[in-house]
Design a protein around this motif. Sequence first.
Motif, short mmCIF file in Angstrom:
data_model
loop_
_atom_site.label_atom_id
_atom_site.label_comp_id
_atom_site.label_asym_id
_atom_site.label_seq_id
_atom_site.Cartn_x
_atom_site.Cartn_y
_atom_site.Cartn_z
N LEU A 137 0.86 -1.18 0.00
CA LEU A 137 0.00 0.00 0.00
C LEU A 137 0.90 1.23 0.00
CD1 LEU A 137 -2.80 1.33 0.23
CD2 LEU A 137 -2.55 1.17 2.72
N LEU A 138 0.82 1.98 -1.10
CA LEU A 138 1.67 3.17 -1.25
C LEU A 138 0.82 4.40 -1.09
CD1 LEU A 138 3.54 1.91 -4.45
CD2 LEU A 138 4.51 2.02 -2.14
N ARG A 139 1.34 5.38 -0.38
CA ARG A 139 0.55 6.59 -0.20
C ARG A 139 1.38 7.81 -0.55
NH1 ARG A 139 -4.18 7.53 2.05
NH2 ARG A 139 -4.29 5.54 3.14
N LEU B 277 0.08 -2.01 -4.92
CA LEU B 277 0.87 -2.68 -5.96
C LEU B 277 1.19 -4.09 -5.51
CD1 LEU B 277 3.76 -0.49 -7.41
CD2 LEU B 277 1.76 -1.39 -8.59
N GLU B 278 1.05 -5.05 -6.41
CA GLU B 278 1.49 -6.41 -6.11
C GLU B 278 3.02 -6.44 -6.08
OE1 GLU B 278 -0.06 -9.81 -6.99
OE2 GLU B 278 -2.07 -9.11 -6.52
N ALA B 279 3.57 -7.35 -5.29
CA ALA B 279 5.02 -7.44 -5.19
C ALA B 279 5.67 -7.55 -6.56
CB ALA B 279 5.40 -8.66 -4.33
N GLU B 280 5.06 -8.34 -7.40
CA GLU B 280 5.60 -8.57 -8.73
C GLU B 280 5.80 -7.26 -9.50
OE1 GLU B 280 2.87 -10.79 -11.04
OE2 GLU B 280 4.13 -10.73 -12.82
N LYS B 281 4.86 -6.32 -9.28
CA LYS B 281 4.97 -5.04 -9.96
C LYS B 281 5.82 -4.05 -9.17
CE LYS B 281 1.18 -5.30 -13.03
NZ LYS B 281 0.04 -6.05 -12.45
N PHE B 282 5.86 -4.27 -7.85
CA PHE B 282 6.58 -3.35 -6.96
C PHE B 282 8.08 -3.42 -7.21
CE2 PHE B 282 8.57 -2.53 -2.75
CZ PHE B 282 8.15 -1.21 -2.58
N PHE B 283 8.61 -4.65 -7.27
CA PHE B 283 10.07 -4.78 -7.46
C PHE B 283 10.38 -4.61 -8.94
CE2 PHE B 283 9.15 -7.52 -3.72
CZ PHE B 283 9.80 -6.75 -2.79
N SER B 284 11.13 -3.58 -9.27
CA SER B 284 11.35 -3.29 -10.68
C SER B 284 12.78 -3.57 -11.12
CB SER B 284 10.99 -1.83 -10.97
OG SER B 284 11.79 -0.98 -10.18
N GLY B 285 13.70 -3.79 -10.20
CA GLY B 285 15.07 -4.06 -10.58
C GLY B 285 15.94 -4.08 -9.35
#
Lengths: 800, 163, 272
Positions: C118-120, C128-136
Amino acid sequence: MRAMTSFRYIGAKRRAKEHPRFVSGRGRFVADIALPGMKHVALVASPHASARIVSIKIEKALAAPGVLYVLTGEEFCANTDSLAIGVDAPKVTRFALAKDVVRYAGEWVAAVVADSRALAEDAAERIEVEYEPLPHVIDPEAALKADAPLVHPAHGSNLLYHRTFVWGPVEEAFANAEHKIAFRAVWGRSATVPIETFGVAAQWDAGTGILDIWASIQMPKFPDQVARALRFPGNAVRVHHDVDVGGSYGVKRGLKHAVLVGYLTKTLGVPVRFIEDRLENLRGGDMQGPDRFFDMQLAFDTDGAIRAMKIRAVDDVGAYAGRSPFQLGKPVTAICGPYAIGAIEYEPTSVMTNKTPQEAVRGFGQSPTNFAIERAIDRVARHLGMDSIEVRKRNFIRKDQFPYTIPSGSTYDSGDYHAVLDKTLAAIDYGSLVRARDEVRRSGRLAGIGIASCLEPSGGNSAFEVLMNPKNENTTWMDSCLVRVDLSGAITGVINNSSAGQGHESLVSTVLGEILERDPETIRVVRADSLTALPSNSPVGSRMAIMLGGAAAGAAKTIKETLTAIAAHNFECSPEDLEYHDGSVNVKGASSKKFSWDQLVEIAHRKFHKLPPGLEPGLQAKFVWEVPTGGALPTPEGRIQIYPCYAFEAHVVLVEIDPDTGKPMIRRYVCGHDCGVMINPDIVHGMTYGGIAHGIGAALYEKFAYTEDGQLASGTFMDYLIPSAMEVPALAIVDHCTPSPLTTFGQKGSGEAGYLGAPAAIANAVNDALDPLGASIDALPISHLAIWSAIGARKGAAST
Amino acid sequence: MSETLHAVSVEVNGRPRSARVPARLSLVDWLREDLFLTGTHVGCEHGICGACSVMLDGQPVRACLMYVVQAHGHRVTTVEGLAKPDGSMSVLQDSFCETHGLQCGYCTPGMLIATQALLNSNPDPTEAQIRDAIGGNLCRCTGYQQIVEAVQLAAERMAKEAK
Amino acid sequence: MLATHGESAKLLAGGQSLVPMMAMRLVRPGWLVDINEIAVLKFVAVEKDVARTGACTRQCVVERDEALAARVPLLRQALKWVGHIQTRNRGTVGGSLAHADPCAELPLVAQVLGARMLLRSAKGARTLEAEKFFSGPMATSARPDECLEEIHWPAWSWRRTGSAFTEISVRHGDFAMVSAAAQVAIDGDGRCVRAAFGVGGAGGTPLAFPKIAARLVGTRLDDAAVSDAAHAAAAETQPGSDLHASAEYRRHLAGVLAARALREARERARSL
């Protein structure tokens, strides 16, 4: 021979005198020294392994808040002299700050002095240095080639030292032996890396013309060398030895740090302190260690008798050299290890590359050499299909052969190697250890037993200097002690060096108590500064139990003789008619006819009329002791007695390896140790445990790795991996005592114990584990990756 | 540019301390340089060696990884605060002396903080638990052997004292 | 603060990774916002299908929380491998996730379980799901003005759910060369009804393998099936090389450890 029970205090359990101040947070380390108005230093370091300095712009840094001064190599090198180099290579000059060129990544280029370390760092970031990169060389074999980039062009080559010593009929032995093997053993670049970095605080007093230095130092002749580099007379430098040193084990020799800070305080007229941060310590602190490979050849017979050995040792000292090339010299004093090998060829080669310079590391080259020799012994055993224990016993110098002179000219004082190895094997229950190993193997995992036996040359007689540098005629490595008995009758021992955990205060108080028959608890030990000190060569080369212990004993004996002489004068009898007991002196056979300690002290201090003619009033005695067996120059063939005493250790270790991941785990560890009479067993054991842990690090974890472009890849504690309590297993030590005939109480040195044999033992264990697969590893550190690669990437391992 | 100062109040070894400090001042530097509590040592400044360990509200933390401003309103205990109320050595400190659980003394304050915190929560730890508790405190002198023995001895003695 | 200063501002949670990087002057935020004293970011709430943790909840608090351990046991299992007691006492759950070290333990758990972040920001909140959260490597999809506020950890409802975490590091407590996490649920007959697993240290982000895991559903999770899945996963990894481990070694370890984690998780499930 002396039995240990004949001592009153020596050998008994005794708490170290130093401990209370440390456990209560009252140690006084260099970073605790706060001088009024003190300024702080931050450094600018070279990002290149080799480059020409085109320009340095300091204006922005000078304008930064809190900045007092910016120093560059231009000014510094013009006003100070090069640090001394041990071998004969006068063109290999070395200053704290680079001028014109940089020779390794991390080399200091400029120093900023500011009100705080943080402000100095802020300003250091504003210094703009323009570099023109130059070719560099990282690999020592490449550095030896004719077309290699030269680290010091003025020297003419990257070869710093080379000689081939031949002691005994080596070629004849190789021609006649039934078997020969050859292999290369590689010792990775690692060091002692104490938890305290190096630091120095200095204050120039223009009124007295004295430069006061507080430093976390462990170095022979440090004050003299600082003074020379600063172009000061020796009596203008006062090094304070009452600074607690947070670990050293050889490396704390921050000469360049001290000269830099000394120059800054002299120039600026304010006290200046520089404490390395960890990154500076690992990269530019010049405290990395031996980086060496050994080309080993052995000639031996079917019965396991080793006839001759050839060792070519190539050591990469990095971009500059102080005493570090001598780390190839000390092993000469035990070049055949504990084995009766009649003919030895030794070819030490010291090479410069564009890496951080190396410094003295615990054992001063002995541990890498032991590793190579002990790997060789295991390889001989494997070649012959013999038990490696049998090969060792077959070649050990026997107890009845001492004193025993080895081919390189050093005489081993005493030992009983067979007994210690047997004791160690019994302690670990070798039969059950073998069964445990085989049990693990049957379960599908890998396991191996490693054995190593080696010597600890001790007594710190640095005659490798005269061996490796014909221009050097330094043949004395004395140490000293001053003992004072004050008007109250209390005893104070004055020593002349700083300590880094070796327990010198405990050592001296125990020895003084032993000789004077006074309770060591009541004896204080203090440290003279370098202007008031007696001659000392500092605690290096496992020498203090022997040399400081011997000097303290010598001084105490003089006090005892003085007290006896006073009593004899007043009884009008001969000293031979008297006996000394618990500090009082009585007539033999008449215990009531005596002078008490207090009475004798009173006469010595106040009653000149009762003193024998010619005796100095007051009660103090100094004793300066030359290293036993020391003092000689080498023969033309390079035969020489270096160290006087030889302690022995035998390590037995069980290592288990996860075959799917290559992860090694040390399951059992026992070390048999014979360092003669132990003055304080807890201290000896402690150093041995610590040495083993350090050796585990060198064997499995620690390496100053460099990238091809010459950058240090392990410049933090996240990559330079010091073993923790989770990697170091429970350790056990088995004591044995073969007294030295050369020392006061039969003691030998022990400061390097554990470290000298552990890497060899662990390497042998890993190799025993890999043996069923036909794999072997002869390069340290043996990383998880190296083990996995040796096992071979077995497909389908996930299903096991 | 002079640095902005922030007011902090921290209880250090039972004593309230107030100061105005720059935001970037680390807890360990403040303890050492401003409060002259030099028993807490700096070994790596990147959170690996454990020499700077102190207790924050009774729990061991790395003082090099905290800013003083973050300690505002909290309790900090350093090695200087481990002694008994009369100033004599604690059982653990005395046990370190007894087993020779130290040599150079540099990692010792961090070791004492880590192991005192362990004993506070687990008065009878196993050897494995002791090793785990000091797993983040590096020592280069002892090989950890006599440190483990010191903690075992302290646990025994504290159990006897409790009876 | 974040809205005003954007990328020049950094949030400081436990500081166990950020502070050393600042001490080495590798990271130099213009503004550093300490969120340690924000009470609403520090909580553990165990609900029916989800456990929620505040981003600034200390790792030691999560490690000791029995209710959480009962519903999302993988968290406690992973935390045993995280640093040392001193770092877990300060380190936070959200800090570790936002730092997004591909070798770190908690990001792997988030990836394997499909945790939601949960981003605010001043403008509002999003998940955001973890899969989308971690970008690199060390990078997330959180915008510079967003703060990680909560993490929602899915809790599986099958009674026979087992999980496991394992890793290989050179020294205990160091970042893993490779780590693996797995969670499986089995029915009364021992057939897999759901599986999830992943590996850390074998790519730029922690990796989960939902498609390969789906192939385990319906099997009895016997060693051969587990091994096949682990190897299939390892084959998909593209690890990098460093001082301590080559890419090839990492890929091998990914297979070994994934299999171990799956087997261990299976044994836990079978024991229930």
